[in-house]
Design a protein around this motif. Structure first.
Motif, PDB file in Angstrom:
ATOM      1  N   VAL A   1      -2.052   9.083  -3.512  1.00  0.00           N
ATOM      2  CA  VAL A   1      -2.487   7.841  -2.876  1.00  0.00           C
ATOM      3  C   VAL A   1      -2.793   6.779  -3.921  1.00  0.00           C
ATOM      4  O   VAL A   1      -2.386   5.618  -3.799  1.00  0.00           O
ATOM      5  CB  VAL A   1      -3.718   8.104  -1.985  1.00  0.00           C
ATOM      6  CG1 VAL A   1      -4.385   6.791  -1.581  1.00  0.00           C
ATOM      7  CG2 VAL A   1      -3.308   8.889  -0.752  1.00  0.00           C
ATOM      8  N   ALA A   2      -3.513   7.154  -4.971  1.00  0.00           N
ATOM      9  CA  ALA A   2      -3.840   6.191  -6.030  1.00  0.00           C
ATOM     10  C   ALA A   2      -2.578   5.652  -6.684  1.00  0.00           C
ATOM     11  O   ALA A   2      -2.461   4.448  -6.960  1.00  0.00           O
ATOM     12  CB  ALA A   2      -4.741   6.860  -7.068  1.00  0.00           C
ATOM     13  N   ASP A   3      -1.611   6.528  -6.921  1.00  0.00           N
ATOM     14  CA  ASP A   3      -0.351   6.116  -7.541  1.00  0.00           C
ATOM     15  C   ASP A   3       0.418   5.156  -6.635  1.00  0.00           C
ATOM     16  O   ASP A   3       0.955   4.130  -7.079  1.00  0.00           O
ATOM     17  CB  ASP A   3       0.486   7.368  -7.833  1.00  0.00           C
ATOM     18  CG  ASP A   3       1.523   7.143  -8.927  1.00  0.00           C
ATOM     19  OD1 ASP A   3       1.573   6.030  -9.486  1.00  0.00           O
ATOM     20  OD2 ASP A   3       2.274   8.084  -9.220  1.00  0.00           O
ATOM     21  N   LEU A   4       0.475   5.465  -5.345  1.00  0.00           N
ATOM     22  CA  LEU A   4       1.190   4.617  -4.397  1.00  0.00           C
ATOM     23  C   LEU A   4       0.536   3.248  -4.258  1.00  0.00           C
ATOM     24  O   LEU A   4       1.222   2.217  -4.231  1.00  0.00           O
ATOM     25  CB  LEU A   4       1.240   5.309  -3.035  1.00  0.00           C
ATOM     26  CG  LEU A   4       2.198   6.505  -2.927  1.00  0.00           C
ATOM     27  CD1 LEU A   4       1.863   7.343  -1.700  1.00  0.00           C
ATOM     28  CD2 LEU A   4       3.639   6.024  -2.868  1.00  0.00           C
ATOM     29  N   ILE A   5      -0.792   3.223  -4.183  1.00  0.00           N
ATOM     30  CA  ILE A   5      -1.483   1.935  -4.060  1.00  0.00           C
ATOM     31  C   ILE A   5      -1.278   1.104  -5.317  1.00  0.00           C
ATOM     32  O   ILE A   5      -1.101  -0.117  -5.252  1.00  0.00           O
ATOM     33  CB  ILE A   5      -2.969   2.160  -3.755  1.00  0.00           C
ATOM     34  CG1 ILE A   5      -3.125   2.666  -2.316  1.00  0.00           C
ATOM     35  CG2 ILE A   5      -3.783   0.879  -3.961  1.00  0.00           C
ATOM     36  CD1 ILE A   5      -4.542   2.989  -1.920  1.00  0.00           C
ATOM     37  N   GLY A   6      -1.280   1.745  -6.481  1.00  0.00           N
ATOM     38  CA  GLY A   6      -1.011   1.013  -7.708  1.00  0.00           C
ATOM     39  C   GLY A   6       0.355   0.369  -7.696  1.00  0.00           C
ATOM     40  O   GLY A   6       0.534  -0.769  -8.157  1.00  0.00           O
ATOM     41  N   ALA A   7       1.358   1.074  -7.145  1.00  0.00           N
ATOM     42  CA  ALA A   7       2.712   0.530  -7.091  1.00  0.00           C
ATOM     43  C   ALA A   7       2.834  -0.602  -6.080  1.00  0.00           C
ATOM     44  O   ALA A   7       3.549  -1.581  -6.311  1.00  0.00           O
ATOM     45  CB  ALA A   7       3.702   1.642  -6.745  1.00  0.00           C
ATOM     46  N   LEU A   8       2.122  -0.492  -4.961  1.00  0.00           N
ATOM     47  CA  LEU A   8       2.266  -1.470  -3.884  1.00  0.00           C
ATOM     48  C   LEU A   8       1.370  -2.689  -4.046  1.00  0.00           C
ATOM     49  O   LEU A   8       1.754  -3.802  -3.687  1.00  0.00           O
ATOM     50  CB  LEU A   8       1.963  -0.796  -2.542  1.00  0.00           C
ATOM     51  CG  LEU A   8       2.983   0.246  -2.069  1.00  0.00           C
ATOM     52  CD1 LEU A   8       2.424   1.033  -0.890  1.00  0.00           C
ATOM     53  CD2 LEU A   8       4.290  -0.420  -1.685  1.00  0.00           C
ATOM     54  N   ALA A   9       0.155  -2.499  -4.549  1.00  0.00           N
ATOM     55  CA  ALA A   9      -0.817  -3.592  -4.610  1.00  0.00           C
ATOM     56  C   ALA A   9      -1.082  -4.083  -6.024  1.00  0.00           C
ATOM     57  O   ALA A   9      -1.802  -5.067  -6.205  1.00  0.00           O
ATOM     58  CB  ALA A   9      -2.138  -3.147  -3.974  1.00  0.00           C
ATOM     59  N   GLY A  10      -0.513  -3.404  -7.006  1.00  0.00           N
ATOM     60  CA  GLY A  10      -0.817  -3.747  -8.396  1.00  0.00           C
ATOM     61  C   GLY A  10      -0.409  -5.146  -8.802  1.00  0.00           C
ATOM     62  O   GLY A  10      -0.974  -5.708  -9.750  1.00  0.00           O
ATOM     63  N   ALA A  11       0.554  -5.739  -8.092  1.00  0.00           N
ATOM     64  CA  ALA A  11       0.965  -7.109  -8.435  1.00  0.00           C
ATOM     65  C   ALA A  11      -0.028  -8.141  -7.930  1.00  0.00           C
ATOM     66  O   ALA A  11      -0.043  -9.285  -8.405  1.00  0.00           O
ATOM     67  CB  ALA A  11       2.348  -7.393  -7.845  1.00  0.00           C
TER      68      ALA A  11
END
Length: 378
Positions: free
Chosen positions: A68-78
Motif C-alpha cells: 500500500v505504501a509503495d502504491l500510494i507513493g507511485a500514485l500521489a508522490g507527484a
C-alpha cells in the motif's frame, strides 16, 4: 519441479489451497467494494480538508501495508512527498516493532496507518505522537483491534478493515491478495478527498470490475493455455524471476510480486525498473543463471540431480513515461543471453485499472506457485 497437471485440476487445486488463497484472489473486487463502503460509513466523503497536506507519512506492518505504501507513493508522490516510516525492533513481532515520526512532521502533514494486525503497540504510540504534534491521523485496521480502539475518536479517524464474510480476525493473512485492497481502498478514497489523486466512486467501481474480470480470466476453472496467471506460473517453474517494470504503476506491482512470491510460494525473485534493470541484472544474465549458461545441460541426466535455477525475465509494462520505452532493449538483452521472457501488459483503462490488472494477474500466479509448492501428489 512444478506438476503442471495440478494447474488444470480445479479439485486438486482446491484440496491444496488450505489457506484460502485462491478465494482471496478471486474476492479482490468484492473486498474493494466493501472497503469503499466502510470508508463512506466512516465519514471520509464528508471531510472538508483545508487544502492539501504538505507531506504524507505511511506506517504499517506486513506485506499488504508495504505494498500500500509503495502504491500510494507511485500514485500521489507527484502531488505531495510520500514517506514510508520503516519499523525498527529486535524481532518482527507486533509487540517489538516501533515507529518514529521525522523531526519535521507537524500540523500540516498527514499520517496514514495501515495494518492487517492492529495489535502493534508501536503504531498506537505513533498515532499518539502524531496527535500531539498536530498531524492529521487516519488508520485502517481490523475492527475492535487494540489500534482501532486507541485511535478512534481521540487521536484520529479509523476505518474498519474490510474482511471477507468467511474470514475471522485470526485468519487474516498479510500477503493475501484481498488484504491489499482492504487497506488500500479507504486510503484511496481519503487521498481523493484531499486532492492528491483521483479515485472517485465511478473510478473505484471500474477498478472493482477490472479485478472481477481478471479473476474470471485467471480462475482455477480456466485452462492454462488461456489463463495468463497459470501460464506465468508454469513459465516461472524452476526459474529465478527477474521482474523488470516499465511505468509508474508497474513498478510497485513488480515489487509486490517479488514479495508475494517469497512469502506465499517461498520463491526468490528480483525486481527492478527499466532502464536501470538492464545494467543491474545484466551480470545475472551472463552468469550461471543464464538460460545458455551450460552448453552440456541438454544432455545431462537429471534423474538424481536437482535442476538448476535459470533466470527468466518477467516484463511488466504500464504506460511508459513520455512515451519512451526500454522494452525493445530489454528483449534484446534477454534473448542475446538465451534468457526466456514473459510479458504482461494491461488492457486500456485508467491508471488504477491498469495497476489493478497487473496486481491481480501476478497475485494469482504467485498463488498457483504456492499451491504447487505445497501439493503432494497422490
Amino acid at each position: 519441479m512444478l506438476d503442471e497437471s495440478l494447474l488444470d485440476d480445479p479439485e486438486a487445486l482446491a484440496r491444496a489451497d488450505r489457506r484460502g488463497l485462491l478465494r482471496g484472489a478471486a474476492e479482490a473486487g468484492a473486498r474493494l467494494r466493501t472497503a469503499a463502503r466502510h470508508a463512506a460509513e466512516a465519514g471520509i466523503a464528508e471531510l472538508t480538508p483545508e487544502g492539501r497536506p504538505r507531506a504524507v507519512l505511511l506506517a504499517g506492518s506486513g506485506t499488504a501495508a508495504t505494498g500500500v505504501a509503495d502504491l500510494i507513493g507511485a500514485l500521489a508522490g507527484a502531488s505531495a512527498p510520500v514517506t514510508r516510516l520503516h519499523p525498527t525492533g529486535v524481532a518482527p513481532a507486533a509487540g517489538a516493532l516501533r515507529w518514529a515520526l521525522p523531526g519535521w512532521a507537524g500540523s500540516v502533514d498527514l499520517l496514514l496507518v495501515a495494518t492487517t494486525d492492529g495489535s502493534e503497540p508501536g503504531l498506537a504510540l505513533l498515532a499518539e505522537q502524531a496527535y500531539r504534534r498536530g498531524c492529521s491521523v487516519v488508520a485502517v485496521a481490523p475492527e475492535r483491534s487494540p489500534l482501532s480502539e486507541a485511535v478512534d475518536g481521540t487521536h484520529g479517524l479509523v476505518v474498519p478493515m474490510a474482511t471477507a464474510p468467511h474470514e475471522t480476525y485470526e485468519e487474516i493473512q498479510t500477503a493475501s491478495p484481498g488484504e491489499l485492497w482492504a487497506l488500500f481502498t479507504p486510503l484511496l478514497v481519503l487521498l481523493d478527498r484531499v486532492g492528491l489523486l483521483e479515485a472517485h466512486p465511478e473510478t473505484l467501481a471500474k477498478v472493482a470490475d477490472r479485478l472481477d474480470h481478471t479473476a474470471e480470466r485467471c480462475g482455477p476453472a480456466i485452462a492454462t493455455y488461456s489463463n495468463p496467471a497459470k501460464t506465468l506460473a508454469a513459465e516461472l517453474a524452476d526459474s529465478l524471476p527477474l521482474i523488470w517494470t516499465e511505468g509508474a504503476g508497474a513498478a510497485p506491482a513488480g515489487r509486490r510480486f517479488a514479495a508475494v512470491l517469497a512469502e506465499l510460494a517461498g520463491r526468490p525473485a528480483l525486481a527492478a525498473e527499466l532502464p536501470e534493470a538492464l545494467p543491474a541484472h545484466g551480470v545475472l544474465l551472463a552468469g550461471d543463471f543464464a538460460g545458455g549458461a551450460d552448453p552440456e545441460d541438454f544432455f545431462r541426466d537429471r534423474v538424481e540431480e536437482q535442476q538448476a535455477l535459470r533466470a527468466r525475465v518477467v516484463l511488466l509494462r504500464d504506460h511508459p513515461v513520455g512515451g519512451l520505452s526500454a522494452a525493445p532493449a530489454a528483449r534484446e538483452l534477454a534473448l542475446s543471453h538465451d534468457t526466456a521472457i514473459s510479458e504482461l501488459e494491461p488492457e486500456e483503462g485508467t491508471d488504477l485499472e491498469s495497476i489493478a490488472e497487473l496486481l491481480a494477474v501476478t497475485d494469482f500466479a504467485a498463488v498457483y506457485l504456492a499451491l504447487a509448492a505445497s501439493h503432494t501428489p497422490k
